[in-house]
Design an enzyme around this catalytic site. Structure first.
Site, short mmCIF file in Angstrom:
data_model
loop_
_atom_site.label_atom_id
_atom_site.label_comp_id
_atom_site.label_asym_id
_atom_site.label_seq_id
_atom_site.Cartn_x
_atom_site.Cartn_y
_atom_site.Cartn_z
N GLU A 1 -8.97 24.00 -13.70
CA GLU A 1 -8.45 23.13 -14.75
C GLU A 1 -9.21 23.23 -16.07
O GLU A 1 -8.61 23.29 -17.14
CB GLU A 1 -8.41 21.68 -14.26
CG GLU A 1 -7.56 21.48 -13.01
CD GLU A 1 -6.10 21.93 -13.18
OE1 GLU A 1 -5.67 22.17 -14.33
OE2 GLU A 1 -5.41 22.06 -12.17
N HIS B 1 -3.21 29.52 -15.86
CA HIS B 1 -3.49 29.36 -14.43
C HIS B 1 -3.08 30.57 -13.61
O HIS B 1 -3.56 30.74 -12.48
CB HIS B 1 -2.74 28.14 -13.89
CG HIS B 1 -3.50 26.86 -13.96
ND1 HIS B 1 -4.80 26.73 -13.49
CD2 HIS B 1 -3.15 25.62 -14.41
CE1 HIS B 1 -5.20 25.48 -13.66
NE2 HIS B 1 -4.22 24.80 -14.22
N GLU C 1 0.19 20.40 -4.86
CA GLU C 1 -1.23 20.16 -5.09
C GLU C 1 -1.53 18.65 -4.97
O GLU C 1 -0.83 17.85 -5.59
CB GLU C 1 -1.63 20.63 -6.49
CG GLU C 1 -3.13 20.69 -6.69
CD GLU C 1 -3.50 21.31 -8.05
OE1 GLU C 1 -4.50 22.04 -8.11
OE2 GLU C 1 -2.79 21.06 -9.03
N ASN D 1 2.56 26.63 -10.00
CA ASN D 1 3.04 27.46 -8.90
C ASN D 1 3.18 28.91 -9.36
O ASN D 1 3.70 29.18 -10.44
CB ASN D 1 4.40 26.96 -8.42
CG ASN D 1 4.43 25.47 -8.21
OD1 ASN D 1 3.63 24.91 -7.49
ND2 ASN D 1 5.36 24.80 -8.88
N GLY E 1 2.17 16.48 -15.76
CA GLY E 1 2.78 17.23 -16.85
C GLY E 1 3.43 18.50 -16.38
O GLY E 1 4.52 18.86 -16.83
N ALA E 2 2.75 19.20 -15.45
CA ALA E 2 3.27 20.48 -14.96
C ALA E 2 2.42 20.92 -13.78
O ALA E 2 1.39 20.33 -13.47
CB ALA E 2 3.23 21.54 -16.06
N HIS F 1 -1.24 26.27 -20.83
CA HIS F 1 -2.18 25.88 -19.76
C HIS F 1 -1.70 26.42 -18.42
O HIS F 1 -2.48 27.02 -17.66
CB HIS F 1 -2.28 24.34 -19.73
CG HIS F 1 -3.15 23.79 -18.66
ND1 HIS F 1 -4.40 23.27 -18.89
CD2 HIS F 1 -2.96 23.67 -17.31
CE1 HIS F 1 -4.93 22.85 -17.75
NE2 HIS F 1 -4.07 23.08 -16.78
N GLU F 2 -0.41 26.22 -18.12
CA GLU F 2 0.10 26.69 -16.83
C GLU F 2 0.13 28.21 -16.75
O GLU F 2 -0.12 28.79 -15.69
CB GLU F 2 1.50 26.12 -16.57
CG GLU F 2 1.59 24.60 -16.63
CD GLU F 2 0.53 23.89 -15.81
OE1 GLU F 2 0.21 24.35 -14.70
OE2 GLU F 2 0.00 22.86 -16.28
#
Length: 852
Positions: free
Chosen positions: A324, A305, A126, A271, A267-268, A301-302
């Site tokens: 985000e 996503h 990204e 994918n 931070g991360a 958070h990830e």
């Protein structure tokens, strides 16, 4: 020529021509230490007779075959694009190329572990960097199914978006194997992933709504002893259960791996089914609880996503916030309602919103739905607006429409748009249907305009101490003339036995420049009136005269951390806006630090005290204030509960403020063991913290740093050594940091950042004066010749902020005036530093005026 850029118009034109079906990607990672072989076979539909292009950034292209016809690479490959003309309705293109490993944290990053010499690879794509690993249609709305085949050393782990298959030995090549992955679900190229190397793994699984999901947690072998996998698995499972229920949709992918990777820029990264994290989240030493809580938020958070961004993806990068902001809101909600971190919204108020308020008062501020013309725009837009302001506004939207209608709207959104691409209008359609509210005007005011409002209570009191009038005044900054609707609470706090206790809470709608509060008329005036109690809306706050006096006289009186955070944030805003002298702010906060149990609030206040001293205080008074605080922090650290989070943070803050001339006996004793502090673990990272403080004070030299580095021959040790050496207050040390971080082109991304941190730390600001001109002269070359991540790190990190004052402000403004045609991203980054210095100059003048 377009170079590496892609405009929104070009992306729209390509999407109108091309519909992608599949990408078959074949990689050979055994060809050399600098390059790898990469082949893409792309099947796609197109408008017959039309032309388009495939993106690739790499060493070279060996062959291009379109619909069984060989094309000459020298004719069709130029400027990072492979031109395809005279397309059929159904097309197959095969492109064989050579890719380059990166050391910048972009594309396919290659890292050699100094502990054991092993090679570790990971991808970071990204915004536009999948094209650094394979030829691809690089834009989010050209989704496809991706099939990956990888040849690599047989002892490696190879991880992608699909479950890892059993490797097949390569005949005639001992110790080499091939992994042939199954096709992925339909996704955007920027969330495809490859992680490869001798990573260690801990495995588990969970029962999703519709399947058993394999789980894996990976890290380098040299970090395995520090990996707390049980905690991470428990957190992941809590997140799965929460999100599947909240969104009424099963986890979209087939497995869920989480990989901790070295030299990571962010931070991360989310994918699909293969999340990558910064290795700082594998704690090799004791860390503040604030960082443990931050890791929990990042993990959630990830995971959020997987729905926001991966299952449903924005059509173009102007709706990046749909990824985000929603992931930020969803992860904080999950953290507060489904984990041990029940005060997550207090942490959000303390840390995330402070970031948003800072960003929203820069000249570069932009609407949450940002105008993104091209890739260069979006690369600098991963900021406090896209993340923290967006999430703050979503929290306000939940209060505005109600939690259940909001949840139901999200469920309908996922059901309707699964595996597709959306815009803001698609989301608003669903939320309007479930809430019954017209959200178009709300969206225009909150999502499509920039700037932050200030809310201020205007009150009149009679001689008995009762309100005769009370109004909330809403104002705006010049150039951002928007009045917004706020759903907020007003809290009335009374001092009772030395504590501030909430007597009453009133919830109101504020939607004009003056909103009356008839509920208060006739009531006894509280000791402190707090607007936006419970932090429902997004706005800067001010206290009335009585309330501010109460806070200044009783800074530790709040029983709960959220109202304390809101009141202290108001004082910090006043300091940043040159309404409160920096000295007064420091005097307000120092008592609060004593015994403060909220780790994030403590961490935030310590950072703000440091900024108040080093940037906002009057230079003529600064050294006296700094020494006063350095001494006070040492006293607090010695008095803190042994082994507590506060003890750890206070010792760290004390060491971080040391400068030449300070008494460093205590810190030196802690480092060499001649002095002890009960409960303090002088572990590897604490040793670096203490040594860096001594280096900055001028009592530890480069030899001492080198000796410490010999005992910590790790990637983190290399970074900490670079930072410590650059902190030494000599011209030679600053020059060495400049050469390694700015001039050298082979320094890894994380080490560049470490050099920058040490470079900017100096008690003798004259050491940085020679670099003001050199910095500005280097800007355009750095921006044009380095990758975005490295260039941005240099432009921000090596800005000589320690010199914040009129001279630096003039120098930076002059550069901006004389370089009007410089790239927009560069001008924005430099202008943000200019804005920060301008704010500092005003604050310094206010602090100087307060003397006497």
């Amino acid at each position: 020529m377009p170079g590496k850029n892609l405009t929104r118009e070009e992306a729209a034109d390509r999407a109108a021509v091309v519909t992608v079906d599949t990408h078959d990607i074949t990689l050979d990672l055994t060809t050399s230490e600098t390059t790898f072989a990469t082949t893409s076979t792309i099947r796609f539909a197109a408008k017959g007779g039309a032309a388009t292009f495939v993106d690739f950034i790499g060493e070279s292209v060996q062959s291009v075959e379109l619909n069984d016809t060989a094309l000459d690479p020298t004719d069709v490959f130029a400027d990072h694009r492979i031109r395809l003309d005279d397309l059929a309705e159904d097309n197959v293109v095969t492109i064989a190329a050579t890719g380059r490993y990166m050391n910048t944290g972009e594309g396919l990053h290659r890292f050699v572990d100094p502990v054991d010499g092993e090679v570790y690879l990971y991808t970071q794509f990204e915004v536009p960097d999948s094209r650094r690993m394979y030829p691809v249609f690089e834009q989010p709305d050209l989704k496809a199914s991706f099939t990956l085949t990888v040849t690599a050393p047989a002892h490696w782990q190879v991880i992608g978006n699909s479950p890892t298959p059993e490797p097949t030995p390569v005949e005639g090549h001992e110790g080499v194997a091939t992994w042939a992955f199954a096709p992925t679900e339909r996704m955007s190229s920027y969330i495809t992933a490859l992680v490869a190397g001798p990573y260690d793994v801990v495995r588990d699984s969970l029962t999703s709504r519709d399947k058993e999901v394999p789980l894996g947690i990976f890290c380098r072998k040299s970090l395995t002893q520090y990996l707390d996998a049980d905690n991470l698995f428990a957190l992941t499972k809590a997140g799965f259960a929460f999100f599947e229920e909240e969104f009424d949709r099963a986890y979209p992918f087939t497995k869920y791996d989480q990989v901790f990777t070295p030299e990571y820029n962010m931070g991360a990264m989310e994918n699909a089914g293969c999340v990558t994290f910064h290795e700082m989240y594998v704690f090799r030493s004791k860390v503040p609880d604030a960082l443990v809580e931050r890791r929990a938020l990042t993990v959630l958070h990830e995971l959020a996503h997987m729905w926001f961004g991966n299952l449903v993806t924005m059509r173009w990068w102007n709706d990046l916030w749909l990824n985000e902001s929603f992931a930020e809101w969803a992860s904080t909600t999950c953290q507060a309602e489904a984990t041990e971190w029940t005060d997550a919204w207090t942490t959000f108020c303390t840390h995330e919103k402070a970031w948003a308020y800072r960003q929203d008062q820069l000249s570069s501020t932009h609407p949450i739905v940002a105008p993104i013309r091209d890739l260069a725009d979006v690369e600098v837009n991963f900021d406090g607006i896209t993340y923290a302001k967006g999430a703050s506004v979503l929290k306000q939207l939940v209060a505005y429409v109600g939690r259940e209608p909001f949840r139901d709207g999200l469920r309908a959104y996922f059901a309707k748009h699964a595996w597709g691409n959306t815009t803001l209008d698609d989301l608003l359609d669903e939320l309007e249907a479930t809430s019954g509210r017209d959200l178009r005007s709300w969206s225009k005011l909150w999502l499509e305009t920039a700037g932050v409002n200030t809310l201020r209570p205007l009150v009149e009191v009679d001689d008995r101490g009762h309100y005769v009038d009370a109004v909330i005044e809403q104002s705006f900054a010049e150039g951002f003339e928007t009045i917004r609707p706020h759903r907020l609470a007003v809290g009335l706090y009374d001092l009772v036995d030395g504590t501030l206790q909430r007597r009453e809470r009133i919830e109101v709608d504020v939607d004009s420049e003056r909103t009356p509060l008839p509920q208060l008329v006739g009531q006894r005036q509280p000791d402190l009136l707090l607007l936006n109690d419970d932090d429902l809306t997004y706005a800067k706050l001010r206290l009335d005269e009585r309330s501010l006096a109460t806070l200044l006289a009783n800074p530790t009186a709040f029983e709960d951390s959220l109202p304390a955070s809101l009141a202290l944030a108001s004082a910090w805003d006043m300091t940043r806006d040159a309404e409160m002298p920096a000295h007064d702010y420091v005097e307000l906060v120092l008592p609060v630090l004593d015994g403060l149990a909220d780790s994030t609030l403590l961490r935030t206040l310590l950072g703000q005290v440091s900024t108040a001293i080093l940037t906002y205080s009057a230079p003529a008074r600064r050294e006296q204030l700094r020494r006063q605080v350095v001494s006070h922090l040492a006293d607090l650290a010695r008095a803190a509960t042994p082994g507590s989070d506060a003890q750890l943070q206070l010792v760290t803050a004390h060491a971080n403020l040391l400068a030449p001339g300070d008494d460093t006996t205590w810190v030196a004793g802690l480092l060499d063991g001649s002095t002890t502090l009960e409960g303090l673990a002088v572990d590897t990272d604490m040793r670096w913290t203490l040594l860096t403080g001594l280096a900055a004070a001028g009592v530890a030299d480069a030899d001492a740093v080198a000796t410490e580095a010999q005992g910590d021959n790790t990637a983190t040790g290399r970074e900490r050594a670079a930072r410590a050496a650059a902190s030494i207050p000599t011209a030679e040390a600053k020059e060495a940091a400049w050469q390694a971080g700015v001039v050298a082109t082979d320094t890894p991304n994380s080490v560049v950042d470490a050099h920058a941190l040490g470079f900017g730390r100096t008690g003798d600001t004259a050491l940085l004066t020679p670099f003001v001109q050199r910095y500005h002269e280097a800007l355009e070359q750095v921006w044009s010749e380095r990758t975005h991540a490295i260039a941005e790190g240099i432009v921000i990190g090596f800005y000589p902020m320690a010199l914040a004052g009129p001279e630096l402000l003039t120098a930076t403004q002059t550069w901006l005036d004389e370089h009007a045609s410089a790239p927009a991203g560069l001008r924005r980054t430099v202008a943000e530093s200019r804005d920060t210095v301008a704010r500092a100059v005003a604050a310094q003048e206010r602090d100087a005026d307060s003397v006497g």
